[in-house]
Design a protein around this motif. Structure first.
Motif, mmCIF file in Angstrom:
data_model
loop_
_atom_site.group_PDB
_atom_site.id
_atom_site.type_symbol
_atom_site.label_atom_id
_atom_site.label_comp_id
_atom_site.label_asym_id
_atom_site.label_seq_id
_atom_site.Cartn_x
_atom_site.Cartn_y
_atom_site.Cartn_z
ATOM 1 N N VAL A 216 -37.855 -31.297 -30.171
ATOM 2 C CA VAL A 216 -36.814 -31.993 -30.372
ATOM 3 C C VAL A 216 -36.874 -33.263 -28.862
ATOM 4 O O VAL A 216 -36.980 -32.936 -27.901
ATOM 5 N N ASP A 217 -37.104 -34.517 -29.593
ATOM 6 C CA ASP A 217 -37.576 -35.715 -28.396
ATOM 7 C C ASP A 217 -36.326 -35.838 -27.723
ATOM 8 O O ASP A 217 -35.470 -36.849 -28.350
ATOM 9 N N THR A 218 -35.775 -35.245 -26.621
ATOM 10 C CA THR A 218 -34.566 -35.633 -25.830
ATOM 11 C C THR A 218 -34.597 -36.423 -24.642
ATOM 12 O O THR A 218 -33.686 -37.149 -24.374
ATOM 13 N N HIS A 219 -35.766 -36.485 -24.430
ATOM 14 C CA HIS A 219 -35.979 -37.402 -22.948
ATOM 15 C C HIS A 219 -35.090 -36.857 -21.789
ATOM 16 O O HIS A 219 -34.553 -37.419 -20.947
ATOM 17 N N GLY A 220 -35.030 -35.531 -21.781
ATOM 18 C CA GLY A 220 -34.155 -34.995 -20.935
ATOM 19 C C GLY A 220 -34.634 -33.804 -20.120
ATOM 20 O O GLY A 220 -34.161 -33.008 -19.674
ATOM 21 N N ALA A 221 -36.003 -34.059 -19.997
ATOM 22 C CA ALA A 221 -36.995 -32.833 -19.020
ATOM 23 C C ALA A 221 -37.811 -33.559 -18.551
ATOM 24 O O ALA A 221 -38.428 -34.822 -18.938
ATOM 25 N N ASP A 222 -38.635 -32.827 -17.712
ATOM 26 C CA ASP A 222 -39.654 -33.343 -17.143
ATOM 27 C C ASP A 222 -41.002 -33.368 -18.128
ATOM 28 O O ASP A 222 -41.009 -32.452 -19.182
ATOM 29 N N VAL A 223 -41.945 -34.367 -17.945
ATOM 30 C CA VAL A 223 -43.252 -34.257 -19.143
ATOM 31 C C VAL A 223 -44.008 -33.067 -18.762
ATOM 32 O O VAL A 223 -44.092 -32.503 -17.730
ATOM 33 N N LEU A 257 -37.684 -38.957 -9.764
ATOM 34 C CA LEU A 257 -38.508 -39.598 -10.907
ATOM 35 C C LEU A 257 -39.750 -40.462 -10.474
ATOM 36 O O LEU A 257 -40.576 -40.415 -11.110
ATOM 37 N N ILE A 258 -39.449 -40.974 -9.276
ATOM 38 C CA ILE A 258 -40.682 -41.427 -8.591
ATOM 39 C C ILE A 258 -41.786 -40.555 -8.623
ATOM 40 O O ILE A 258 -43.006 -41.096 -8.875
ATOM 41 N N LYS A 259 -41.573 -39.250 -8.494
ATOM 42 C CA LYS A 259 -42.677 -38.185 -8.339
ATOM 43 C C LYS A 259 -43.384 -38.185 -9.553
ATOM 44 O O LYS A 259 -44.681 -38.064 -9.712
ATOM 45 N N GLU A 260 -42.667 -38.189 -10.904
ATOM 46 C CA GLU A 260 -43.231 -38.248 -12.049
ATOM 47 C C GLU A 260 -44.101 -39.667 -12.325
ATOM 48 O O GLU A 260 -45.138 -39.595 -12.814
ATOM 49 N N MET A 261 -43.314 -40.739 -12.087
ATOM 50 C CA MET A 261 -44.188 -41.899 -12.004
ATOM 51 C C MET A 261 -45.473 -42.067 -11.461
ATOM 52 O O MET A 261 -46.308 -42.488 -11.892
ATOM 53 N N ASN A 262 -45.416 -41.415 -10.169
ATOM 54 C CA ASN A 262 -46.537 -41.435 -9.439
ATOM 55 C C ASN A 262 -47.716 -40.648 -10.109
ATOM 56 O O ASN A 262 -48.899 -40.941 -9.854
ATOM 57 N N ARG A 263 -47.380 -39.753 -11.002
ATOM 58 C CA ARG A 263 -48.492 -39.113 -11.916
ATOM 59 C C ARG A 263 -49.058 -40.027 -12.970
ATOM 60 O O ARG A 263 -50.273 -40.027 -13.239
ATOM 61 N N ILE A 264 -48.237 -40.942 -13.480
ATOM 62 C CA ILE A 264 -48.638 -42.166 -14.158
ATOM 63 C C ILE A 264 -49.605 -42.807 -13.430
ATOM 64 O O ILE A 264 -50.868 -43.255 -13.820
ATOM 65 N N HIS A 265 -49.199 -43.216 -12.390
ATOM 66 C CA HIS A 265 -50.223 -44.216 -11.398
ATOM 67 C C HIS A 265 -51.690 -43.336 -11.142
ATOM 68 O O HIS A 265 -52.439 -44.007 -11.146
ATOM 69 N N THR A 266 -51.403 -42.064 -10.643
ATOM 70 C CA THR A 266 -52.637 -41.424 -10.675
ATOM 71 C C THR A 266 -53.850 -41.526 -11.875
ATOM 72 O O THR A 266 -54.800 -41.614 -11.505
#
Length: 274
Positions: A216-223, A257-266
């Motif tokens: 289920v696509d919840t947007h409620g957990a880490d990627v 949230l920034i920690k996950e966003m930094n994975r996008i940047h990486t």
């Protein structure tokens, strides 16, 4: 118009406003808002949003356009969205390739049957929306959970709508992963089949595992790692595109949230260096 954005983005929540007025973290290159949640606000919220919009790049991701609905298109609402986009000089307005109303609002995103008749119907509605907005509509591939009337594939359905309507695409990588599990298809094949020139930006998010064969696509957990790997594949296939981290429930601190966003940047940096 803000016709140029890049990097990693985050949805703006009212809870973040006070902190972001003081300082938006450097990792956030753009922000996304649902116009329905912001275009009628006044007072402090309006003033603070206006201040942020003057200094930072925004995109809009709608909730209630219901582009595939059997109901008449709500042109008054589309005009209100256009006014909001114009006021804040926001170029991109994305919506779900689905519907959420049929004789009333349903508070859920329902999939459109994969038929040629549905393609023609939706294309006509998209073109009317674009005429009002004076912008291309950006459409997001959606997750779905029920069997559909299907005379063409989901890939053919999506390709046809994008080609015939002139709309652009928001590629939601997590939705591709969710559907690949729920409907037993190859996620990479779906991503590779999307037209690179149409992809404006992307979404990535977490989800909930209801069962081994139901997500289920919840947007409620880490990627999760397989979704990160799909994002890497999407960049490899289509080039790097701006990507937003969605988080709507169980929201952690901005720092987390920034920690996950930094994975996008990486991941972006790895492809840009090649």
């Amino acid at each position: 118009m803000q016709n140029n954005f890049y990097g990693a983005g985050l949805g703006l929540r009212r809870d973040f406003l006070d902190d972001f007025i003081s300082q938006v973290p450097d990792s956030i290159n753009f922000m996304e808002v649902a116009p329905e949640n912001w275009m009628t606000l006044g007072g402090r919220y309006h003033a603070n949003f206006s201040r942020l919009a003057q200094q930072h790049k925004f995109v809009c991701h709608g909730l209630s356009l219901s582009i595939g609905s059997p109901d008449e298109l709500d042109e008054k609402f589309v005009q209100q969205v256009k006014s909001f986009l114009d006021e804040y000089q926001i170029l991109y307005y994305s919506e779900h390739l689905s519907f959420c109303s049929a004789n009333g609002h349903m508070y859920d995103l329902m999939p459109i049957p994969f038929t040629n008749q549905a393609v023609d119907y939706v294309v006509a509605r998209i073109q009317r929306v674009q005429d009002i907005l004076q912008r291309p509509l950006v459409l997001e591939n959606v997750s779905y959970y029920t069997p559909l009337s299907q005379e063409i594939s989901e890939i053919e359905f999506t390709q046809s709508i994008l080609k015939k309507s002139g709309a652009l695409m928001l590629l939601d990588v997590n939705n591709v992963y969710v559907n690949s599990i729920n409907h037993n298809y190859d996620a990479k094949n779906f991503i590779a089949a999307m037209p690179s020139e149409k992809i404006v930006y992307g979404h990535i998010a977490g989800h909930y595992n209801e069962a081994d064969d139901l997500i289920v696509d919840t947007h409620g957990a880490d990627v999760i790692e397989p979704v990160w790997q799909l994002l890497d594949y999407a960049y490899k296939t289509h080039g790097v595109f701006p990507t937003l981290l969605e988080r709507d429930f169980n929201i952690p601190s901005v720092a987390d949230l920034i920690k996950e966003m930094n994975r996008i940047h990486t991941i972006q940096a790895q492809h840009l260096e090649k």
